[in-house]
Design a protein around this motif. Structure first.
Motif: not given
Length: 350
Positions: A85-106
């Motif tokens: 979970r800590d890794t996820y925060v560091r990797a995704n901080a600053g990114k829009a949630f829309e983009f995070m959802v797109e990655v998971v959907e892909e």
């Protein structure tokens, strides 16, 4: 998967106490005004918000994680560890949630899995994962995910609402920010916010951080909310808008950023001086140097220009701004030894 998952820390209930209701209501009233006349001699400071002015990346990412966790391909109760979970925060901080959802959907599509919304509609999430997620949400005052289905919201809408709820209570200034803003005001240096995040999320955070005296609604500029369609960083639009609205030319402005997409946005807008910042809580002490290197790399900029300097103490922004003013915003910016000796904490140069 282990390289992509985030930290569990308190978020907040969907129930709004009266005091929080007032904060949210005040933030919702935020509106744009006509830009100030640009003065060719003005030097302005343009701040990112999340992870720069406000120590908000971690609580916002906590909300995002617990909403996305059931839909990561291959997710299991055992994979939701503090480390991942800590890794996820560091990797995704600053990114829009829309983009995070797109990655998971892909990733779900590549794995032959149904879409997130199809799973949510059917209520077919893994029961073991849901137990872990709901236990963590309960610690933070958030309802079980099953209960949120009755709200009739898609995941993106739910995330936005729960993030606003969380930040209305959990948002706090990054260390050194209040005194830095006070000093800039005393120096008559105008400043404003240039953020990807939407409204009312940022106005609510401004209120929670007690920044209202510095950032009235017209000084908060959002790539998500001020453009149709939204223009997320590294698109330069929000920096260009912020510079104009603050009365300064982009080349005579200073941008302060904690993310590569933000640095890219400032670079693409041809901001005169880009200062990186790695002092917020979402950047682990052992990761500050590597994150600084990334900010200076220009990886998200069209011209490959990154931050000219990265600071760890927010108050070190003051001598940098003073120097930029003293040199009449001359670029490219160089940093003489006499200036660097004025910085109190560790800094990084390309």
């Amino acid at each position: 998967f282990a390289a992509r998952v985030c930290p569990s820390v308190p978020v907040v209930s969907l129930r709004r106490p009266a005091s929080r209701n007032k904060s949210v209501a005040r933030a919702v009233r935020a509106h744009a005004t006509m830009p100030a006349a640009v003065n060719k001699d003005t030097v302005a400071v343009l701040f990112d918000f999340d992870g720069t002015l406000g120590d908000t990346e971690t609580p916002a990412m906590r909300v995002a994680f617990w909403e996305l966790a059931p839909y990561f391909p291959g997710a299991s109760a055992g994979s939701l560890t503090t480390e991942t979970r800590d890794t996820y925060v560091r990797a995704n901080a600053g990114k829009a949630f829309e983009f995070m959802v797109e990655v998971v959907e892909e990733e779900r599509k590549a794995a032959g899995l149904e879409s997130i919304e199809a799973v949510r509609k059917a209520g077919s999430e893994d029961e073991g994962v849901l137990r872990v997620v709901d236990d963590e949400r309960a610690k933070s005052g958030l309802p079980p995910l099953n209960e949120t289905r009755a709200l009739g919201k898609d995941l993106l809408s739910l995330q936005k609402d729960e993030t606003v709820e969380a930040l209305a209570t959990l948002a706090k200034p990054c260390d050194g920010v209040p005194e830095t803003l006070a000093k800039l005001k005393s120096l008559n240096v105008p400043f404003s916010i240039a953020t990807t995040s939407g409204k009312p999320r940022v106005p609510v955070s401004v209120i929670a951080c007690d920044f209202e005296m510095y950032f009235p609604p017209e000084s908060i500029h959002s790539g998500e909310s001020d453009f149709d369609p939204p223009r997320f960083k590294p698109d330069p639009s929000v920096y260009l808008l912020a510079a104009e609205s603050t009365g300064a030319l982009p080349k005579r402005s200073v941008a302060v950023e904690d993310s590569t997409s933000g640095v890219g946005s400032a670079s693409n807008a041809e901001i005169g001086l880009i200062v990186g910042y790695v002092g917020a809580s979402h950047v682990a002490p052992g990761d500050k140097e590597s994150h600084a290197v990334t900010l200076m790399s220009g990886v998200r900029a069209e011209n490959n220009r990154g931050a000219e300097i990265v600071i760890t103490d927010f108050t070190d922004l003051i001598p940098l701004v003073e120097y930029f003013v003293e040199t009449n915003a001359a670029t490219p910016v160089t940093f003489p030894e006499s200036l660097l000796k004025r910085l109190k904490a560790k800094y990084y140069l390309p």
